[in-house]
Design an enzyme around this catalytic site. Sequence first.
Site, PDB file in Angstrom:
ATOM      1  N   ASP A  64     -16.517  32.451  60.786  1.00  0.00           N
ATOM      2  CA  ASP A  64     -16.451  32.731  59.339  1.00  0.00           C
ATOM      3  C   ASP A  64     -17.177  31.849  58.476  1.00  0.00           C
ATOM      4  O   ASP A  64     -17.195  31.921  57.235  1.00  0.00           O
ATOM      5  CB  ASP A  64     -14.980  32.884  58.827  1.00  0.00           C
ATOM      6  CG  ASP A  64     -14.091  31.838  59.232  1.00  0.00           C
ATOM      7  OD1 ASP A  64     -14.772  30.759  59.709  1.00  0.00           O
ATOM      8  OD2 ASP A  64     -12.813  31.839  58.942  1.00  0.00           O
ATOM      9  N   HIS A  65     -17.409  30.482  58.921  1.00  0.00           N
ATOM     10  CA  HIS A  65     -17.784  29.281  57.968  1.00  0.00           C
ATOM     11  C   HIS A  65     -19.356  29.488  57.754  1.00  0.00           C
ATOM     12  O   HIS A  65     -19.755  29.254  56.801  1.00  0.00           O
ATOM     13  CB  HIS A  65     -17.315  27.965  58.755  1.00  0.00           C
ATOM     14  CG  HIS A  65     -16.078  27.545  58.374  1.00  0.00           C
ATOM     15  ND1 HIS A  65     -14.759  28.483  58.445  1.00  0.00           N
ATOM     16  CD2 HIS A  65     -15.474  26.590  57.398  1.00  0.00           C
ATOM     17  CE1 HIS A  65     -13.876  27.994  57.834  1.00  0.00           C
ATOM     18  NE2 HIS A  65     -14.213  26.663  57.462  1.00  0.00           N
ATOM     19  N   ASP A 119      -8.311  24.440  61.508  1.00  0.00           N
ATOM     20  CA  ASP A 119      -8.402  24.682  60.103  1.00  0.00           C
ATOM     21  C   ASP A 119      -7.163  24.415  59.105  1.00  0.00           C
ATOM     22  O   ASP A 119      -6.450  24.773  59.416  1.00  0.00           O
ATOM     23  CB  ASP A 119      -9.035  26.114  59.587  1.00  0.00           C
ATOM     24  CG  ASP A 119      -9.653  26.126  58.371  1.00  0.00           C
ATOM     25  OD1 ASP A 119     -10.745  26.586  58.312  1.00  0.00           O
ATOM     26  OD2 ASP A 119      -8.922  26.096  57.455  1.00  0.00           O
ATOM     27  N   ARG A 379     -10.317  23.915  46.984  1.00  0.00           N
ATOM     28  CA  ARG A 379     -10.727  22.547  46.819  1.00  0.00           C
ATOM     29  C   ARG A 379     -11.853  22.460  45.722  1.00  0.00           C
ATOM     30  O   ARG A 379     -12.747  23.391  45.656  1.00  0.00           O
ATOM     31  CB  ARG A 379     -10.937  22.090  48.082  1.00  0.00           C
ATOM     32  CG  ARG A 379      -9.659  21.857  49.042  1.00  0.00           C
ATOM     33  CD  ARG A 379     -10.061  21.447  50.286  1.00  0.00           C
ATOM     34  NE  ARG A 379      -8.916  21.302  51.235  1.00  0.00           N
ATOM     35  CZ  ARG A 379      -8.808  21.256  52.689  1.00  0.00           C
ATOM     36  NH1 ARG A 379      -9.629  21.418  53.119  1.00  0.00           N
ATOM     37  NH2 ARG A 379      -7.592  21.291  52.935  1.00  0.00           N
ATOM     38  N   SER A 540      -9.596  18.733  54.480  1.00  0.00           N
ATOM     39  CA  SER A 540      -9.808  19.758  56.069  1.00  0.00           C
ATOM     40  C   SER A 540      -9.243  19.062  57.246  1.00  0.00           C
ATOM     41  O   SER A 540      -9.230  17.836  57.240  1.00  0.00           O
ATOM     42  CB  SER A 540     -11.361  19.907  56.119  1.00  0.00           C
ATOM     43  OG  SER A 540     -11.771  20.216  57.538  1.00  0.00           O
ATOM     44  N   ARG A 542     -11.039  18.878  59.891  1.00  0.00           N
ATOM     45  CA  ARG A 542     -12.133  18.879  60.712  1.00  0.00           C
ATOM     46  C   ARG A 542     -11.993  17.553  61.474  1.00  0.00           C
ATOM     47  O   ARG A 542     -12.016  16.562  60.985  1.00  0.00           O
ATOM     48  CB  ARG A 542     -13.398  19.063  60.190  1.00  0.00           C
ATOM     49  CG  ARG A 542     -13.781  18.089  59.014  1.00  0.00           C
ATOM     50  CD  ARG A 542     -14.910  18.603  58.117  1.00  0.00           C
ATOM     51  NE  ARG A 542     -14.583  19.561  57.335  1.00  0.00           N
ATOM     52  CZ  ARG A 542     -15.025  19.548  56.167  1.00  0.00           C
ATOM     53  NH1 ARG A 542     -15.656  18.664  55.632  1.00  0.00           N
ATOM     54  NH2 ARG A 542     -14.873  20.547  55.141  1.00  0.00           N
TER      55      ARG A 542
END
Length: 647
Positions: A64-65, A119, A379, A540, A542
């Site tokens: 989806d990113h 995520d 964000r 995030s 990540r």
Amino acid sequence: MGKTIAEKIIQEHLVSGEMVTGEDIGLHIDQTLTQDATGTMAYIEFEAMGIDQVKTELSVAYIDHNTLQSGFMNADDHRYIQSVAAKHGIRFSRPGNGICHQVHYERFGIPGKTLIGSDSHTPTGGGLGMLAMGAGGMDVAVAMGGGEYHIPMPRMIKVELKGKLRPYVSGKDIILKVLEILSVKGGVGAIVEYGGEGVKSLSVPERCTITNMGAELGATTSIFPSDEVTRAFLKAQGRESDYRPLASDPDAEYAETYTVDLSQLEPLAACPHSPDNVKPVKELKGMKIDQICIGSCTNSSLADMLKVANILKGHKVADNVSLSISPGSRQVYSMLAETGALTVLIDSGARILECACGPCIGMGFSPNSEGVSLRTFNRNFLGRSGTKDAKVYLVSPETAAASAVAGVFTDPSDLADEKIEETFDVTMPEHFRINDSGIIMPLPPEKAAEAEVLKGPNIKAFPETRPLEDNIDAQLVLKVGDNITTDHIMPAGSRVLPYRSNIPKMSEFCFEVVDDKFPERARKAGKGIIVGGSNYGQGSSREHAALVPLYLGIRAVVVKSFARIHKANLVNAGILPLTFRNPEDYNLLEQGMELKLSNVHQGLHENKIMLQAGDKEIPLDVDLSDRQKDMLMAGGLLDYTKKNSLN
């Protein structure tokens, strides 16, 4: 003593540790999710563990990113994730099927279950009554292998909602109000529970908007009760059998309690460049805008889209505004078409984008230079939009749609519409349109053993790890201030995301928003230490924000305070996270200094380490669990896991 909703779920899933605030606890995880920006590394790590099939009740890999598939890198990564999912028992959500959090609460979320995802907005599932938490990809890999997920036992915060929202105010305004009250640091180490009579008036999508942006509070997660509203939503999704009622006990205790009167709320906006820089929209009225983006995992539900369509109906997007709309899932997209709302959106002049994260992660639709962009996202960090000098405001879909028509910042309550209540009141459907064709099931175990995992040339090996050194002599290669985000450390966007499986290439972009000479300086130094202020690593989940510094030789990060997930990711990567005992000592250090950490192993045991900077001695604190200390000694979570069999 009674228990909160979260405490009940934690107790049911507790594998190790005691439910004492701040103590390390290990939880059994029922479900996991990944997305493509973090998923490749998570699955490389999972494969390194040598486990044939995932041991969770459900694991889903979402694309989806970065769905653009520009060049071979993205397509290769997507192919790799699909092949590893098929082999190891993971469901695969195709590109275009939707944003992971939206699809997951529609089709897979279950009240009372535990969910971790690679995520930071995984807490979206808390709107259904799940204990849903963002985590680093390595933690997700361990959970897929049957291992515990470890966190410090959070304190409990209660937000009491009373009254009922007015027609032009929405769930987005509730969470912006909570951010105004608590700030981006106020939820650190806490679970935020929403209760009170006001909860009953909020739909599941509104609840999920609120829990989604709980990540911006720094909270471990946020959670709502599972009640008749939850049951109705699950029934409409054809999943009523997944319903389970959940509520806190009347005598449950909370560390903090706040009250928000929904009837007194007004449309709000988070101003540049922080989600807690909140002002009433009426104070911004009349400001010229250049761009509006509606969507993201925060506000891309069917209800959000129908409200936008009601406002745009019969109107055209102002000439000076570029409007994008991203439905959150294939279900939302198809139902917009079914109801005719999609035609309304198209006729207004909006650009309809794919069901994906898109502009929220910097994948296209960047604002013009010095542009003002209104976004229904979560964000608005500096540069996250892809345009460093853009001014990004976070608003509700109602404010976004009203402003798109007017061409200036507009308070939706000012709409001169005799049917204002009809415009904003959207009833949830009794039956959603169910089509799971975008989900590919894994291979049966007997066929999975023979399946091939397909890796393209852009997928590189995991960075080299090392056991923790007893003495660290390193240069202070970077000094930064407060509220450094993972977007500062490791940017996303269309230039960077294609290399998410290639740590050496990603290292070229590390900290470029702050200091574009950092990668070169770190390589030259060989070993480095980073110094920062408060709330270092917010944003995030990540893990690239830890893995890339690892690759660049960072041995330790010394700050005033850490954001939860990033601190865990540093430990997972084998980087030592330390905090100033006296925050004012931050001022004694200058970039370029030669620093020394001595007797680190003993200091780890004693929870204190001395930092030498020339003739200065600066005391540092070690705030880690025994397990995290063992992980650091081993060289990080992957090495630790290889040495310790999973449960």
